[in-house]
Scaffold this active site. Sequence first.
Site, short mmCIF file in Angstrom:
data_model
loop_
_atom_site.label_atom_id
_atom_site.label_comp_id
_atom_site.label_asym_id
_atom_site.label_seq_id
_atom_site.Cartn_x
_atom_site.Cartn_y
_atom_site.Cartn_z
N ALA A 288 -1.47 -2.36 -13.42
CA ALA A 288 -1.34 -0.60 -13.64
C ALA A 288 -1.23 0.31 -14.97
O ALA A 288 -1.76 1.09 -15.18
CB ALA A 288 -0.81 0.57 -12.60
N ASN B 90 5.93 -2.01 -10.27
CA ASN B 90 5.41 -3.63 -10.33
C ASN B 90 5.21 -3.21 -11.90
O ASN B 90 5.53 -4.39 -12.97
CB ASN B 90 4.17 -3.04 -10.13
CG ASN B 90 4.25 -3.56 -8.07
OD1 ASN B 90 5.24 -4.69 -8.33
ND2 ASN B 90 4.26 -3.08 -7.56
N HIS C 249 2.23 6.23 -16.74
CA HIS C 249 2.94 5.74 -17.37
C HIS C 249 2.69 6.05 -18.76
O HIS C 249 1.62 5.72 -19.26
CB HIS C 249 2.85 4.08 -16.54
CG HIS C 249 2.35 3.81 -15.36
ND1 HIS C 249 3.33 3.75 -14.85
CD2 HIS C 249 1.72 3.35 -14.39
CE1 HIS C 249 3.05 3.62 -13.86
NE2 HIS C 249 1.72 3.95 -13.37
N1 LIG Z 1 0.75 -4.86 -10.45
C1 LIG Z 1 0.73 -3.79 -10.05
O1 LIG Z 1 0.94 -3.20 -11.43
C2 LIG Z 1 0.32 -3.19 -8.75
C3 LIG Z 1 0.30 -1.73 -9.04
C4 LIG Z 1 0.15 -1.46 -7.26
C5 LIG Z 1 0.37 -2.02 -6.75
N2 LIG Z 1 1.53 -3.65 -6.68
C6 LIG Z 1 1.76 -3.89 -5.55
O2 LIG Z 1 0.77 -4.87 -4.69
C7 LIG Z 1 0.98 -4.60 -3.01
C8 LIG Z 1 -0.23 -4.14 -2.42
O3 LIG Z 1 -0.51 -2.84 -2.98
P1 LIG Z 1 -1.79 -2.11 -2.18
O4 LIG Z 1 -1.58 -1.04 -2.16
O5 LIG Z 1 -2.75 -3.07 -1.62
O6 LIG Z 1 -0.73 -1.90 -0.92
P2 LIG Z 1 -1.03 -1.16 0.88
O7 LIG Z 1 0.08 -1.27 1.43
O8 LIG Z 1 -2.54 -1.04 0.85
O9 LIG Z 1 -1.17 -2.69 1.32
C9 LIG Z 1 -0.62 -4.24 1.61
C10 LIG Z 1 -0.44 -4.87 2.77
O10 LIG Z 1 0.16 -5.81 3.18
C11 LIG Z 1 0.39 -5.82 4.00
N3 LIG Z 1 1.52 -6.52 4.56
C12 LIG Z 1 2.45 -6.21 4.91
N4 LIG Z 1 3.83 -7.11 3.99
C13 LIG Z 1 2.64 -8.04 4.48
C14 LIG Z 1 3.63 -9.18 4.67
N5 LIG Z 1 4.98 -9.68 5.16
N6 LIG Z 1 3.05 -10.00 5.35
C15 LIG Z 1 1.43 -10.05 5.87
N7 LIG Z 1 0.95 -8.50 5.00
C16 LIG Z 1 2.21 -8.25 4.59
C17 LIG Z 1 0.83 -4.34 4.93
O11 LIG Z 1 0.00 -4.59 6.54
C18 LIG Z 1 -1.10 -3.55 4.28
O12 LIG Z 1 -1.86 -4.52 4.83
C19 LIG Z 1 2.54 -3.71 -3.25
O13 LIG Z 1 3.55 -4.40 -3.70
C20 LIG Z 1 1.96 -2.64 -3.97
O14 LIG Z 1 3.59 -2.61 -4.95
C21 LIG Z 1 1.45 -3.77 -7.69
#
Ligand SMILES: NC(=O)c1ccc[n+]([C@@H]2O[C@H](COP(=O)([O-])OP(=O)(O)OC[C@H]3O[C@@H](n4cnc5c(N)ncnc54)[C@H](O)[C@@H]3O)[C@@H](O)[C@H]2O)c1
Length: 271
Positions: free
Chosen positions: A124, A192, A222
Site C-alpha cells: 500500500a 504490513n 501513509h
Molecule cells: N502488504 C501490504 O501493503 C498489505 C496491504 C493490505 C493488506 N495486506 C494483508 O494482506 C492480507 C489479505 O488482505 P485482504 O484485504 O485480502 O484480506 P481479506 O480479509 O479480504 O481476505 C483474507 C482471506 O483470507 C482468509 N483466511 C484467513 N486466514 C486463513 C487461513 N489460515 N487459511 C486460509 N484462508 C484464510 C479469510 O477467510 C479471507 O477470506 C491480510 O493479511 C492483510 O493484512 C497487506
Amino acid sequence: MSAKKRISIIGCGSIGTQVALAIKDRFRPVAELVAVCEIHSEKKEIFDQQLGFDVPLRTLLECVESSDLVIEAACQEVVPDLLRQVMLLNRDLLVMSVGGLLLDPSLLEEVRSKRVRILIPSGAIGGVDLLKSAHVGKIYSVELTTKKPVEALREAPYVIQAKIDLDSVLGEKLIFEGKASEAIRAFPQNVNVAATLSLVGIGADRTRVKMMTSRHLKKNVHEIVIEGEFGRASFVIENEPSHKNPKTSLLAAFSAIATLEKALFGLEIGT
Ligand SMILES: NC(=O)c1ccc[n+]([C@@H]2O[C@H](COP(=O)([O-])OP(=O)(O)OC[C@H]3O[C@@H](n4cnc5c(N)ncnc54)[C@H](O)[C@@H]3O)[C@@H](O)[C@H]2O)c1
C-alpha cells in the site's frame, strides 16, 4: 512453448480475488490458478462466483505441493508455516501479510540462506525502491505515520486491550506511537507497510510508527519520512480503500499484480 506457471492462492478475500482475476485474464498465456486455500466456505463461494468457475479447494500443504508459486493473501499467522513448506519443497512465495515474516526472525534468516524466492510487493505504499537504494549507504531514520478511518481499527488487538473508545474520537487522534516491532503485534491487519519498511530499511526496532485515526477520514493515508546519507525523502500516499475490505487499500492488490507481472515476464524496471 514453455508450460504455464502453476499458481495457488492462500486466502480468497479482497486481494486474493483481484489477483485471481488477473491470473485468469491478464496472465492467461503464462499462468494458471491450480488451487486455493480458504477457511471460510462463504468466501470461497463468492470467490468462485466472481471467477466464473470452481477453483479446487486444498489445504495449505497441498497448495504448496501443487504449484510453482504460492500467493499468500490471508493473515500473518499462516506465514511462518508457509515459509517452512516452500523451503522444504523449493517453491516461490509471494507474501502480502508481511508482518508474518517478522514473527519468527530465525525463519527469516533461514530463508535468506536458502535458494527459495520470496516476493514482497511494495503493497500500500511507494518509496520502497528509494529505501532499497538508500540502504546501500547509511540510513539515519525511517518514520511512518499511518492514518486510518475509525472503522478500519475497531478489531485491532491494541485498540481492544487499551480500551480505546473509537466512538469518542472527533478530530484527528494519535492512538499509538512506538517501534514497528510493537506496531506489528498491536495492529496486525494494518501495519504490513511498517513491516515492509522495516525489512528493507533499518529493522523493526529502529523504524518508528505512529497510528492515527479520525472520524472524517475516508482513505488510508501513509506518510513516510526517510533520512540518510543520500539526503531526505518524504512520501504521502492517500489510498482509496478496497471495495471489499475497508482495511485494505486498493493499491495493495495492484501491487501484488504488478509484482506477479515482474515475476512472470522478467522485465524489471526500478530498483
Ligand atoms: N502488504 C501490504 O501493503 C498489505 C496491504 C493490505 C493488506 N495486506 C494483508 O494482506 C492480507 C489479505 O488482505 P485482504 O484485504 O485480502 O484480506 P481479506 O480479509 O479480504 O481476505 C483474507 C482471506 O483470507 C482468509 N483466511 C484467513 N486466514 C486463513 C487461513 N489460515 N487459511 C486460509 N484462508 C484464510 C479469510 O477467510 C479471507 O477470506 C491480510 O493479511 C492483510 O493484512 C497487506
